[in-house]
Design a protein around this motif. Sequence first.
Motif, PDB file in Angstrom:
ATOM      1  N   THR A 133      -2.291  -2.591   4.757  1.00  0.00           N
ATOM      2  CA  THR A 133      -1.299  -1.503   4.689  1.00  0.00           C
ATOM      3  C   THR A 133      -0.301  -1.802   3.568  1.00  0.00           C
ATOM      4  O   THR A 133      -0.487  -1.370   2.441  1.00  0.00           O
ATOM      5  CB  THR A 133      -0.578  -1.339   6.035  1.00  0.00           C
ATOM      6  OG1 THR A 133       0.009  -2.607   6.430  1.00  0.00           O
ATOM      7  CG2 THR A 133      -1.536  -0.866   7.104  1.00  0.00           C
ATOM      8  N   ASN A 134       0.740  -2.509   3.874  1.00  0.00           N
ATOM      9  CA  ASN A 134       1.704  -2.923   2.851  1.00  0.00           C
ATOM     10  C   ASN A 134       2.423  -4.172   3.345  1.00  0.00           C
ATOM     11  O   ASN A 134       2.333  -4.541   4.517  1.00  0.00           O
ATOM     12  CB  ASN A 134       2.696  -1.800   2.522  1.00  0.00           C
ATOM     13  CG  ASN A 134       3.460  -1.327   3.740  1.00  0.00           C
ATOM     14  OD1 ASN A 134       4.278  -2.042   4.307  1.00  0.00           O
ATOM     15  ND2 ASN A 134       3.176  -0.086   4.169  1.00  0.00           N
ATOM     16  N   ASP A 180       2.142  -2.152  -1.741  1.00  0.00           N
ATOM     17  CA  ASP A 180       0.861  -1.722  -1.187  1.00  0.00           C
ATOM     18  C   ASP A 180      -0.167  -2.853  -1.233  1.00  0.00           C
ATOM     19  O   ASP A 180      -0.330  -3.520  -2.258  1.00  0.00           O
ATOM     20  CB  ASP A 180       0.369  -0.515  -1.969  1.00  0.00           C
ATOM     21  CG  ASP A 180      -0.896   0.083  -1.385  1.00  0.00           C
ATOM     22  OD1 ASP A 180      -1.163  -0.139  -0.187  1.00  0.00           O
ATOM     23  OD2 ASP A 180      -1.611   0.770  -2.138  1.00  0.00           O
ATOM     24  N   SER A 187      -3.422  -2.216   0.009  1.00  0.00           N
ATOM     25  CA  SER A 187      -4.732  -1.591   0.168  1.00  0.00           C
ATOM     26  C   SER A 187      -5.631  -1.932  -0.998  1.00  0.00           C
ATOM     27  O   SER A 187      -5.171  -2.198  -2.118  1.00  0.00           O
ATOM     28  CB  SER A 187      -4.583  -0.074   0.307  1.00  0.00           C
ATOM     29  OG  SER A 187      -3.990   0.470  -0.864  1.00  0.00           O
TER      30      SER A 187
END
Length: 220
Positions: free
Chosen positions: A148-149, A214, A216
């Motif tokens: 996610t972050n 981030d 991802s």
Amino acid sequence: MPDTQIYIQDYLRSDTKSRPHSTSTKRHSPKIGNPTPLGLSAFAMSVMISALYNLELFGAVQSNVMLSVSLFTGGVVQFASGMWEFKVGNTFGGTGFSAFGGFWLSYGTILYLFGDASNTAQFHSTMGVFCLAWLVFTFIFTLACIRTNLGVLSAFVFLTITFLGEVIFHFSGATIFIKLAGVFGLLTCSAVWYCLGAVLLTPDLSPISLPLYDLSVKDN
């Protein structure tokens, strides 16, 4: 978490096809607010107050305030925000906020019913089991937010360590571990406060912005 905008356009809309001798209408459902800031603020406040209690800072030892915060801020508000997260299609946020809303409601009920017996061996044994179950849940959520972050991941890592400290404290009685839980609880709420700022401080509200970093995996 959903997009960091304050309003999220609901994707449910009603269309009426045009027919002979009839007018064509298209009704757009109104925008709905982003529930994430509400859930984050309730989460951060509840964990912060709990951590201060664990550390016994400012002489806070009586459970009256913790009981109220658990039932309403941590319980009702978080559960409500979780339901709205499901509404906007965020399964991660909906599950997390709703489940932890249930945690705080359960914790508040325990304080209300058994607060007078908080120093007994049976109370600590049962609380150890309670915290152990939530340790497992939080650890799974930590694994689920690896991509996610950094803000969300750090909050769940700190929260996992917080629950670990509480489990060891309740099963062993070593007060150093409840203090450790208090320290990591403060780190948890600090990370959540940061996430709240990053989500709430949008260009239309503030010239200040906070990065969430981030994590991802991007397709090349």
